[in-house]
Design an enzyme around this catalytic site. Sequence first.
Site, PDB file in Angstrom:
ATOM      1  N   CYS A 101      24.092 114.621  50.325  1.00 26.60           N
ATOM      2  CA  CYS A 101      22.775 114.882  49.773  1.00 26.60           C
ATOM      3  C   CYS A 101      22.862 116.527  49.570  1.00 26.60           C
ATOM      4  CB  CYS A 101      21.685 114.245  50.243  1.00 26.60           C
ATOM      5  SG  CYS A 101      20.095 114.724  49.398  1.00 26.60           S
ATOM      6  N   HIS A 143      19.743 106.576  45.036  1.00 27.83           N
ATOM      7  CA  HIS A 143      19.668 107.876  45.930  1.00 27.83           C
ATOM      8  C   HIS A 143      18.782 108.788  45.335  1.00 27.83           C
ATOM      9  CE1 HIS A 143      21.656 110.964  48.535  1.00 27.83           C
ATOM     10  NE2 HIS A 143      20.810 111.653  47.794  1.00 27.83           N
ATOM     11  N   GLU A 144      18.724 108.925  44.093  1.00 34.42           N
ATOM     12  CA  GLU A 144      17.915 110.008  43.472  1.00 34.42           C
ATOM     13  C   GLU A 144      16.213 109.256  43.305  1.00 34.42           C
ATOM     14  OE1 GLU A 144      19.029 112.846  43.435  1.00 34.42           O
ATOM     15  OE2 GLU A 144      21.104 112.326  43.158  1.00 34.42           O
ATOM     16  N   HIS A 147      14.335 110.170  46.377  1.00 33.64           N
ATOM     17  CA  HIS A 147      13.929 111.576  46.624  1.00 33.64           C
ATOM     18  C   HIS A 147      12.599 111.589  45.892  1.00 33.64           C
ATOM     19  CE1 HIS A 147      17.018 113.850  48.274  1.00 33.64           C
ATOM     20  NE2 HIS A 147      17.906 113.392  47.420  1.00 33.64           N
TER      21      HIS A 147
END
Length: 183
Positions: A101, A143-144, A147
């Site tokens: 990341c 993953h995004e 965030h």
Amino acid sequence: MPQCLDIAQLGSLVIRTKAQKVSDIQTPEIQALIDDMIFTCSDSRGMGIAAPQVGHSLSILIMASAPNKRYPYAPMMEPTALINPHVISFSDESVKDWEGCLSLPGIRALVPRHTQIEVNYVDRHGQMQHAVFKDFLARLFQHEYDHLIGTVFLDRIESTKDIVMEKEYQRLIREKDERETLL
Ligand code: NI
């Protein structure tokens, strides 16, 4: 001209804050932010980036998967902005694979992710979109998306023994010919 934005690192509040929905997608400010995020992602050699990573607590993520020497298995896609993404369903099946990341440089870990995920989002033109992402793109999306809810990949690992430092990771992939993902 798009600008390269500073990337917030783990420890900064914005990385741990749930992002706000975007209601005014067509404004010059939001359109410029999307352009800057795409530029910053490409400049950082990332395959994705989320608005909190550039200091904006807004529900916007970029997916910019492309195969190259470092990521031979990544599918090709135009850098795409997903605004206010919403998960509809995901597969029972999960697999563990390596992630990194931009907000946690120097650290890699094996992260379990659903192999398929069905989502709705609004595109940068304000149109509602539906998508089913599989395998690498499913991983990238998850993953995004994390965030946007104040979560990072280390929160998802099964064991701290699944964490390695970049230098050892590079040795590992050379030895095992594993693929690498920097999200
Ligand atoms: Ni990330």
